[in-house]
Design a protein around this motif. Structure first.
Motif, PDB file in Angstrom:
ATOM      1  N   ASP A   1    -133.630  10.194  80.033  1.00 52.30           N
ATOM      2  CA  ASP A   1    -133.339  11.036  81.211  1.00 52.30           C
ATOM      3  C   ASP A   1    -133.081  10.184  82.450  1.00 52.30           C
TER       4      ASP A   1
ATOM      5  N   GLN B   1    -129.730  10.165  84.597  1.00 55.54           N
ATOM      6  CA  GLN B   1    -129.716  10.381  86.040  1.00 55.54           C
ATOM      7  C   GLN B   1    -128.960   9.263  86.757  1.00 55.54           C
TER       8      GLN B   1
ATOM      9  N   ASP C   1    -140.577  18.683  82.711  1.00 54.51           N
ATOM     10  CA  ASP C   1    -139.371  19.165  83.397  1.00 54.51           C
ATOM     11  C   ASP C   1    -139.683  19.541  84.845  1.00 54.51           C
ATOM     12  N   LYS C   2    -140.838  20.158  85.082  1.00 54.60           N
ATOM     13  CA  LYS C   2    -141.219  20.540  86.443  1.00 54.60           C
ATOM     14  C   LYS C   2    -141.432  19.311  87.309  1.00 54.60           C
TER      15      LYS C   2
ATOM     16  N   ARG D   1    -140.147  16.345  86.874  1.00 60.19           N
ATOM     17  CA  ARG D   1    -138.862  15.658  87.108  1.00 60.19           C
ATOM     18  C   ARG D   1    -138.156  16.239  88.326  1.00 60.19           C
ATOM     19  N   GLU D   2    -138.273  17.529  88.533  1.00 59.35           N
ATOM     20  CA  GLU D   2    -137.630  18.179  89.660  1.00 59.35           C
ATOM     21  C   GLU D   2    -138.249  17.761  90.989  1.00 59.35           C
ATOM     22  N   THR D   3    -139.543  17.495  90.980  1.00 57.90           N
ATOM     23  CA  THR D   3    -140.243  17.190  92.232  1.00 57.90           C
ATOM     24  C   THR D   3    -140.506  15.709  92.450  1.00 57.90           C
ATOM     25  N   LYS D   4    -140.288  14.911  91.424  1.00 56.98           N
ATOM     26  CA  LYS D   4    -140.620  13.482  91.511  1.00 56.98           C
ATOM     27  C   LYS D   4    -139.394  12.586  91.384  1.00 56.98           C
TER      28      LYS D   4
ATOM     29  N   GLY E   1    -136.948  12.680  89.419  1.00 56.95           N
ATOM     30  CA  GLY E   1    -136.486  12.412  88.066  1.00 56.95           C
ATOM     31  C   GLY E   1    -137.461  11.624  87.226  1.00 56.95           C
TER      32      GLY E   1
END
Length: 237
Positions: free
Chosen positions: A8, A12, A177-178, A180-183, A185
């Motif tokens: 991932d 990115q 997944d959660k 990744r959105e806030t950190k 990636g």
């Protein structure tokens, strides 16, 4: 989990590269320049068209006056005007026509010069448009080639991610997944030498002891950044 994170993260990176290719910025700038030049060319073409009409009118006026002068001279030369007063009047008219012709020819020359300058300006603008379009085409070819390379690698990463994520618990995947959105990636990282690989902060002894005591299948998270910590032989536990 770390394999998925690695795939991932690389995805990115590639997506960022795709959005940030230097050719994209240069193409965008050139397209703005071309649009402005197209507007300039349109305005210059209007000037050229107007001056062309003006020149045609002056040319026609010159020819009309010259034709009248020729006709009057031929009448005088043919002896068709015998009355002295009429002859005097005709001579005065010829002199007036000569002055009018000189004036019109001066106007004709001035309009021709303005038209030539306007045509030169239009030609220069069109040359610049052509140069911009050629450069855009060159950059687009480089961009498309780079896109193809990146897209091929992205497709490969997507193909590899499925097997890498296979078998991971659904709740762990949802948490990953959660995060990744806030950190940015990066949701999961090694716990290496008693340090979180995500925030790079050291972990105190009490927390390390708790992590060491936790079952191998329990999800461990960094107290500082909340990222998932993956325990390895290099964790220092």
């Amino acid at each position: 989990m770390l394999d998925v994170q690695e795939l991932d993260s690389r995805t990115q990176q590639l997506q960022h590269q795709r959005r940030s290719l230097p050719e994209l910025a240069e193409i965008a700038e050139l397209e703005r320049t071309r649009a402005a030049l197209v507007d300039d060319a349109r305005d210059a073409k209007i000037v050229v068209d107007d001056l062309t009409v003006e020149q045609e009118k002056v040319d026609a006026d010159v020819e009309t006056v010259k034709a009248r002068r020729t006709r009057d001279r031929e009448r005088m030369d043919a002896g068709l005007i015998s009355n002295p007063k009429d002859l005097e009047r005709m001579t005065g008219e010829l002199e007036s026509l000569e002055r009018r012709i000189r004036t019109l020819e001066d106007e004709e020359l001035e309009v021709m010069e303005r038209l030539e300058a306007a045509q030169g300006m239009l030609s220069s603008i069109n040359d610049r448009i052509g140069a911009a379009e050629s450069r855009i085409a060159e950059l687009a070819a480089v961009r498309d080639a780079r896109f193809a390379e990146i897209d091929a690698e992205l497709a490969d990463l997507a193909t590899r991610r499925g097997p890498a994520a296979e078998g991971l618990p659904a709740d762990l995947v949802a948490l990953y997944d959660k995060l990744r959105e806030t950190k940015g990636g990066l949701a999961a990282s090694h716990l290496t030498q008693r340090r979180c690989g995500g925030c790079q902060l050291g972990i105190d002894a009490a927390e390390l002891a708790a992590i060491k005591a936790a079952p191998a299948d329990e999800v461990v998270r960094c107290e500082e950044c909340s990222r998932i910590l993956v325990r390895t032989a290099e964790s220092g536990l």
